[in-house]
Design a protein around this motif. Structure first.
Motif, short mmCIF file in Angstrom:
data_model
loop_
_atom_site.label_atom_id
_atom_site.label_comp_id
_atom_site.label_asym_id
_atom_site.label_seq_id
_atom_site.Cartn_x
_atom_site.Cartn_y
_atom_site.Cartn_z
N LEU A 231 -37.86 2.10 -9.48
CA LEU A 231 -38.14 3.51 -9.32
C LEU A 231 -37.23 4.30 -10.43
O LEU A 231 -37.73 5.35 -11.06
CB LEU A 231 -37.54 4.46 -8.11
CG LEU A 231 -38.81 4.13 -7.00
CD1 LEU A 231 -38.00 4.62 -5.67
CD2 LEU A 231 -39.98 4.70 -7.01
N GLN A 232 -35.84 3.50 -10.68
CA GLN A 232 -35.14 4.09 -11.87
C GLN A 232 -36.08 3.98 -13.00
O GLN A 232 -35.90 4.83 -14.11
CB GLN A 232 -34.17 3.28 -11.82
CG GLN A 232 -32.96 3.76 -10.82
CD GLN A 232 -33.08 2.70 -9.57
OE1 GLN A 232 -34.30 2.06 -9.35
NE2 GLN A 232 -32.07 2.08 -9.04
N ASP A 233 -36.81 2.77 -13.27
CA ASP A 233 -37.79 2.44 -14.32
C ASP A 233 -38.57 3.54 -14.73
O ASP A 233 -39.00 3.98 -15.89
CB ASP A 233 -38.35 1.12 -14.55
CG ASP A 233 -37.31 0.06 -14.07
OD1 ASP A 233 -36.10 0.17 -14.62
OD2 ASP A 233 -37.67 -1.07 -13.30
N LEU A 234 -39.24 3.95 -13.57
CA LEU A 234 -40.16 5.06 -13.83
C LEU A 234 -39.59 6.32 -14.77
O LEU A 234 -40.51 6.97 -15.50
CB LEU A 234 -40.47 5.70 -12.48
CG LEU A 234 -41.74 5.10 -11.72
CD1 LEU A 234 -42.06 5.84 -10.30
CD2 LEU A 234 -42.97 4.96 -12.45
N VAL A 235 -38.38 6.53 -14.49
CA VAL A 235 -37.81 7.70 -15.17
C VAL A 235 -37.39 7.19 -16.58
O VAL A 235 -37.68 7.66 -17.70
CB VAL A 235 -36.59 8.36 -14.38
CG1 VAL A 235 -36.15 9.46 -15.39
CG2 VAL A 235 -37.08 8.91 -13.20
N GLY A 259 -34.03 6.35 0.76
CA GLY A 259 -34.29 4.84 0.96
C GLY A 259 -33.12 4.06 0.57
O GLY A 259 -31.97 4.73 1.01
N ASN A 260 -33.27 3.12 -0.22
CA ASN A 260 -31.99 2.36 -0.23
C ASN A 260 -31.08 2.86 -1.04
O ASN A 260 -31.40 3.81 -2.06
CB ASN A 260 -32.73 1.14 -1.32
CG ASN A 260 -31.53 0.06 -1.56
OD1 ASN A 260 -30.51 0.18 -1.75
ND2 ASN A 260 -32.04 -1.22 -1.80
N PRO A 261 -29.73 2.84 -0.62
CA PRO A 261 -28.70 3.75 -1.32
C PRO A 261 -28.55 3.40 -2.89
O PRO A 261 -28.03 4.06 -3.65
CB PRO A 261 -27.40 3.27 -0.40
CG PRO A 261 -28.03 2.85 1.00
CD PRO A 261 -29.29 2.40 0.63
N GLN A 262 -28.70 2.34 -3.12
CA GLN A 262 -28.77 1.82 -4.52
C GLN A 262 -29.65 2.38 -5.67
O GLN A 262 -29.36 2.90 -6.53
CB GLN A 262 -28.70 0.27 -4.86
CG GLN A 262 -27.50 -0.41 -4.40
CD GLN A 262 -27.62 -2.16 -4.62
OE1 GLN A 262 -28.64 -2.45 -5.09
NE2 GLN A 262 -26.54 -2.66 -4.61
N MET A 263 -30.73 2.68 -5.02
CA MET A 263 -31.78 3.55 -5.57
C MET A 263 -31.28 4.62 -5.77
O MET A 263 -31.40 5.55 -6.92
CB MET A 263 -33.20 3.29 -5.04
CG MET A 263 -34.29 4.13 -5.58
SD MET A 263 -34.13 6.03 -4.90
CE MET A 263 -34.86 6.13 -3.23
N ASP A 280 -22.32 1.70 -9.33
CA ASP A 280 -22.90 0.56 -10.21
C ASP A 280 -23.67 -0.24 -9.12
O ASP A 280 -22.93 -0.69 -8.17
CB ASP A 280 -21.89 -0.08 -10.91
CG ASP A 280 -22.42 -1.07 -11.91
OD1 ASP A 280 -23.61 -0.60 -12.50
OD2 ASP A 280 -22.20 -2.10 -12.24
N PRO A 281 -25.03 -0.46 -9.36
CA PRO A 281 -25.82 0.02 -10.50
C PRO A 281 -26.07 1.44 -10.86
O PRO A 281 -26.03 2.10 -9.50
CB PRO A 281 -27.22 -1.15 -10.26
CG PRO A 281 -27.13 -1.16 -8.76
CD PRO A 281 -25.65 -1.45 -8.29
N VAL A 282 -26.42 1.93 -11.58
CA VAL A 282 -26.98 3.32 -11.79
C VAL A 282 -28.37 3.56 -10.83
O VAL A 282 -29.16 3.01 -10.87
CB VAL A 282 -27.40 3.28 -13.34
CG1 VAL A 282 -27.74 5.12 -13.53
CG2 VAL A 282 -26.16 3.06 -14.13
#
Length: 312
Positions: A231-235, A259-263, A280-282
């Motif tokens: 999802l980060q890649d979408l932005v 959802g996933n805390p890392q997301m 981290d990760p962002v």
């Protein structure tokens, strides 16, 4: 292996259980959509909130789940966990659901655990053994801050979820469509495999009915794909703005993350200084704040336009 007498089990069920599993749709052997009808009236609540499900430790577990070693005393306890409410979107004729809820919908993944894990999953291995008509515990309180507060009808709404984190977003999506929201709505869901996108066909039907709605499905472990898509890649790739047809406009947009805390990437906030420390990760909170959004903060008593579920 300890066990309880049948008479004790029946007494415990009568004491703790006040709801019935009326529908169980197995998406596959590790993913299910459950509908539960409480004996008590469903309390007034808002889309996006959560409640509690429970089963006794005396109930059987999924045969492939990690083993437990419970004392006879522990077998008498009620195991409870909070789950966000999902919402059915279309009726049997393919139209948007109109009637008030008489059942609670839950979107649940089986957590099997491992023998080496610090904590063996207790509830989902038991939930997945239930058959329609079975009794269980359902809390009478529905609560949470992950809701559609102060949304104008013409604002853009962006939902991001991973896996079963889609549940509360579906409820809020239904609420928006039901009340005739005119702004753009995008719902993006990321799962490991395409088979984990349990609501995909429903979302595709909704896109045909509502021109202002767009559904985006991403997977991270699909064998046929060349690269993982998060999802980060979408932005960061600009794809989200391409789907919107314009640059992100924080002043006219609300974003919801579940959802996933890392997301999500929720920051730690120093109450004295207000300084945020991002993990981290962002995650999406940092990415979107760098693009002008402002995250909710109960620590700082800030209500922004970037919202995320916090009970995970």
């Amino acid at each position: 292996m300890h066990s309880l007498p049948d008479s004790s089990i029946q007494a415990l069920k009568a004491q703790h259980y006040q709801a019935t599993l009326v529908s169980k749709r197995m998406v596959h052997d590790e993913l299910a959509i459950l509908r539960v009808k409480p004996d008590h009236p469903i309390m007034p609540h808002r889309a996006g909130q959560y409640t509690t499900l429970g089963l006794g430790a005396w109930e059987p577990r999924h045969p492939l789940s990690a083993p437990e070693n419970l004392t006879e005393e522990a077998l008498s306890r009620l195991i409870r966990r909070q789950y966000s409410l999902s919402h059915p979107l279309l009726d049997t004729s393919g139209q948007l659901i109109q009637n008030p809820l008489t059942e609670l919908e839950f979107y649940i993944v089986l957590v099997r655990g491992t023998e080496t894990a610090e904590e063996v999953p207790a509830l989902t291995p038991r939930l997945f053994q239930l058959e329609e008509g079975a009794r269980l515990f359902a809390g009478d309180k529905i609560t949470g801050f992950y809701t559609l507060d102060s949304i104008s009808p013409d604002e853009t709404i962006l939902f991001f979820s991973t896996g079963t984190g889609e549940a509360p977003n579906n409820y809020m999506l239904w609420e928006l469509l039901h009340r005739g929201h005119t702004g753009r709505i995008i719902s993006a869901c990321c799962t490991r495999l395409a088979r984990d996108l349990a609501y995909r066909e429903v979302h595709e039907a909704l896109m045909q009915k509502f021109p202002n709605y767009k559904y985006l499905a991403l997977t991270t472990r699909e064998p046929a794909q060349l690269s993982k898509r998060y999802l980060q890649d979408l932005v960061t790739s600009g794809e989200l703005e391409h789907q919107l047809g314009h640059a992100l406009q924080p002043e006219h947009t609300h974003v919801y993350l579940c959802g996933n805390p890392q997301m999500i990437g929720a920051p730690k906030v120093d109450k004295q200084t207000g300084v945020k420390t991002f993990p981290d990760p962002v995650g999406l909170v940092q990415i979107l704040e760098e693009r002008g959004f402002r995250a909710d903060s109960r620590v700082l008593k800030i209500k922004g336009n970037l919202h995320f579920e916090e009970y995970w």
